[in-house]
Motif scaffolding. Sequence first.
Motif, short mmCIF file in Angstrom:
data_model
loop_
_atom_site.label_atom_id
_atom_site.label_comp_id
_atom_site.label_asym_id
_atom_site.label_seq_id
_atom_site.Cartn_x
_atom_site.Cartn_y
_atom_site.Cartn_z
N GLU A 20 0.83 -1.21 0.00
CA GLU A 20 0.00 0.00 0.00
C GLU A 20 0.86 1.26 0.00
OE1 GLU A 20 -3.33 2.12 -0.49
OE2 GLU A 20 -3.19 -0.05 -0.54
N ASN A 23 2.19 1.84 -3.48
CA ASN A 23 1.17 1.86 -4.51
C ASN A 23 1.11 3.25 -5.13
OD1 ASN A 23 -1.15 1.77 -6.04
ND2 ASN A 23 -2.40 0.82 -4.45
N PRO A 24 1.32 3.36 -6.43
CA PRO A 24 1.29 4.68 -7.06
C PRO A 24 -0.07 5.37 -6.98
CG PRO A 24 1.72 2.96 -8.70
CD PRO A 24 1.66 2.31 -7.37
N LYS A 25 -1.15 4.59 -6.91
CA LYS A 25 -2.48 5.20 -6.79
C LYS A 25 -2.62 5.92 -5.45
CE LYS A 25 -4.56 1.37 -7.68
NZ LYS A 25 -5.58 0.33 -7.83
N THR A 26 -2.03 5.37 -4.40
CA THR A 26 -2.07 6.02 -3.10
C THR A 26 -1.32 7.34 -3.15
OG1 THR A 26 -2.15 3.87 -2.01
CG2 THR A 26 -1.50 5.73 -0.65
N LEU A 28 -0.69 9.19 -5.80
CA LEU A 28 -1.44 10.13 -6.63
C LEU A 28 -2.63 10.72 -5.88
CD1 LEU A 28 -1.41 8.38 -10.12
CD2 LEU A 28 -0.33 10.53 -9.48
N PHE A 29 -3.30 9.90 -5.08
CA PHE A 29 -4.42 10.40 -4.30
C PHE A 29 -3.96 11.49 -3.35
CE2 PHE A 29 -6.74 10.36 -0.28
CZ PHE A 29 -7.99 10.75 -0.72
#
Length: 96
Positions: A20, A23-26, A28-29
């Motif tokens: 987590e 995680n690149p999405k984290t 970016l968020f």
Amino acid sequence: MLAQTAAPAQGSFRQGILTEALNPKTALFFLSFIPQFIVAARGHVFLQFIVLGTISVLLNTIADLVVVFMAAPLERKLKNSVKFRRRQRSRLPAWA
């Protein structure tokens, strides 16, 4: 023949945290959502970012814990239900 599930490995929790965190999405968020709440006139920008990020993580953790604690009694009830297990077995695909 029913497949057996393996017991979770000792490092599963650590692996989940690491996954987590990387995680690149984290990232970016946090990089897109939190800056809109930061006001440079109110003090150190990096400190505001860290505080808001920590609050977000804390609230998400609390929400996850609530779901886990609410799901645990349901899990016990379903595991002990002969009717539920019988219905699950009857719905297995032919190749299982």
